[in-house]
Design a protein around this motif. Sequence first.
Motif, PDB file in Angstrom:
ATOM      1  N   GLN A 129       5.638   7.610  -4.247  1.00 33.78           N
ATOM      2  CA  GLN A 129       6.621   8.545  -3.714  1.00 33.78           C
ATOM      3  C   GLN A 129       7.471   7.867  -2.628  1.00 33.78           C
ATOM      4  O   GLN A 129       8.698   8.013  -2.612  1.00 33.78           O
ATOM      5  CB  GLN A 129       5.934   9.792  -3.125  1.00 33.78           C
ATOM      6  CG  GLN A 129       5.267  10.675  -4.148  1.00 33.78           C
ATOM      7  CD  GLN A 129       3.864  10.186  -4.542  1.00 33.78           C
ATOM      8  OE1 GLN A 129       3.321   9.234  -3.982  1.00 33.78           O
ATOM      9  NE2 GLN A 129       3.286  10.829  -5.535  1.00 33.78           N
ATOM     10  N   ASP A 130       6.794   7.130  -1.721  1.00 33.25           N
ATOM     11  CA  ASP A 130       7.522   6.442  -0.650  1.00 33.25           C
ATOM     12  C   ASP A 130       8.427   5.346  -1.207  1.00 33.25           C
ATOM     13  O   ASP A 130       9.560   5.174  -0.754  1.00 33.25           O
ATOM     14  CB  ASP A 130       6.551   5.846   0.370  1.00 33.25           C
ATOM     15  CG  ASP A 130       5.860   6.903   1.214  1.00 33.25           C
ATOM     16  OD1 ASP A 130       6.358   8.047   1.263  1.00 33.25           O
ATOM     17  OD2 ASP A 130       4.812   6.574   1.821  1.00 33.25           O
ATOM     18  N   TRP A 174       7.029   3.753 -11.131  1.00 25.89           N
ATOM     19  CA  TRP A 174       5.770   3.371 -11.761  1.00 25.89           C
ATOM     20  C   TRP A 174       6.041   2.556 -13.028  1.00 25.89           C
ATOM     21  O   TRP A 174       5.426   1.517 -13.251  1.00 25.89           O
ATOM     22  CB  TRP A 174       4.942   4.619 -12.091  1.00 25.89           C
ATOM     23  CG  TRP A 174       3.585   4.299 -12.624  1.00 25.89           C
ATOM     24  CD1 TRP A 174       2.468   3.996 -11.906  1.00 25.89           C
ATOM     25  CD2 TRP A 174       3.201   4.222 -14.006  1.00 25.89           C
ATOM     26  NE1 TRP A 174       1.418   3.740 -12.755  1.00 25.89           N
ATOM     27  CE2 TRP A 174       1.841   3.874 -14.059  1.00 25.89           C
ATOM     28  CE3 TRP A 174       3.879   4.422 -15.202  1.00 25.89           C
ATOM     29  CZ2 TRP A 174       1.145   3.717 -15.240  1.00 25.89           C
ATOM     30  CZ3 TRP A 174       3.187   4.262 -16.402  1.00 25.89           C
ATOM     31  CH2 TRP A 174       1.842   3.924 -16.409  1.00 25.89           C
ATOM     32  N   ARG A 187       0.814  -1.217   0.000  1.00 27.28           N
ATOM     33  CA  ARG A 187       0.000   0.000   0.000  1.00 27.28           C
ATOM     34  C   ARG A 187       0.850   1.271   0.000  1.00 27.28           C
ATOM     35  O   ARG A 187       0.304   2.371  -0.018  1.00 27.28           O
ATOM     36  CB  ARG A 187      -0.912   0.000   1.217  1.00 27.28           C
ATOM     37  CG  ARG A 187      -1.949  -1.124   1.151  1.00 27.28           C
ATOM     38  CD  ARG A 187      -2.871  -1.096   2.324  1.00 27.28           C
ATOM     39  NE  ARG A 187      -3.699   0.114   2.226  1.00 27.28           N
ATOM     40  CZ  ARG A 187      -4.535   0.502   3.163  1.00 27.28           C
ATOM     41  NH1 ARG A 187      -4.673  -0.198   4.257  1.00 27.28           N
ATOM     42  NH2 ARG A 187      -5.235   1.594   3.013  1.00 27.28           N
ATOM     43  N   LYS A 188       2.165   1.112   0.005  1.00 26.48           N
ATOM     44  CA  LYS A 188       3.030   2.295  -0.003  1.00 26.48           C
ATOM     45  C   LYS A 188       2.795   3.103  -1.272  1.00 26.48           C
ATOM     46  O   LYS A 188       2.563   2.549  -2.341  1.00 26.48           O
ATOM     47  CB  LYS A 188       4.496   1.896   0.093  1.00 26.48           C
ATOM     48  CG  LYS A 188       4.889   1.503   1.492  1.00 26.48           C
ATOM     49  CD  LYS A 188       6.328   1.807   1.755  1.00 26.48           C
ATOM     50  CE  LYS A 188       6.570   1.525   3.234  1.00 26.48           C
ATOM     51  NZ  LYS A 188       7.908   1.757   3.619  1.00 26.48           N
ATOM     52  N   SER A 189       2.911   4.398  -1.134  1.00 29.02           N
ATOM     53  CA  SER A 189       2.752   5.279  -2.292  1.00 29.02           C
ATOM     54  C   SER A 189       3.980   5.173  -3.186  1.00 29.02           C
ATOM     55  O   SER A 189       5.063   4.770  -2.752  1.00 29.02           O
ATOM     56  CB  SER A 189       2.574   6.720  -1.829  1.00 29.02           C
ATOM     57  OG  SER A 189       3.795   7.207  -1.281  1.00 29.02           O
ATOM     58  N   THR A 191       9.433   8.845  -8.877  1.00 28.34           N
ATOM     59  CA  THR A 191       8.107   8.245  -8.872  1.00 28.34           C
ATOM     60  C   THR A 191       7.780   7.638 -10.236  1.00 28.34           C
ATOM     61  O   THR A 191       7.287   6.517 -10.328  1.00 28.34           O
ATOM     62  CB  THR A 191       7.052   9.309  -8.499  1.00 28.34           C
ATOM     63  OG1 THR A 191       7.385   9.832  -7.212  1.00 28.34           O
ATOM     64  CG2 THR A 191       5.664   8.745  -8.467  1.00 28.34           C
TER      65      THR A 191
END
Length: 160
Positions: A31-32, A45, A27-29, A41
């Motif tokens: 960005q994280d 992705w 569930r980490k973004s 990012t």
Amino acid sequence: MTIQKKSGKIFDNHDLAILRVLLNDSRKSLQDIGHEVGLSTTSCWNRIKRMETAGAIQGYTVKVDLAQLGYQDTVIVQVNLESHTDETLYEFGRVLATIPEIVEAYLVSGDYDYYIRIAVQDTKDYERLLREKLYKIPGIRHSKSSFVLRTLKKSDTPLI
């Protein structure tokens, strides 16, 4: 380290680092994830999408503590079948897939044909499962059950 799949796909250290982050918390973004692995990012992705397309990432899920849901015991069952025809193996596997308490099942080499991991509430629940479900599967010649006393390691991948 670089890992090359049989399909020819290559996964480098950044890909493996992203996988480790996702395995710990999917569930980490972005960005994280990028911050943890040292990539932008967009780069994260793109790599994640590439690994999904390649089949290295097959989905995202939740880790569940079965004991918190009432399944206090785990049983490893070793099974031998009467016959090893394609039809028998297919039918046995099909029936196993319909039993929710069976959380893993493996066709194996060696002294037994299958290793099956079963989650149950307690010994009475396991006895019920044997009587009502497992022993009703045609073709079982012999089975041997072992209750898990303690889990020393549990992982779905050697990456973490």
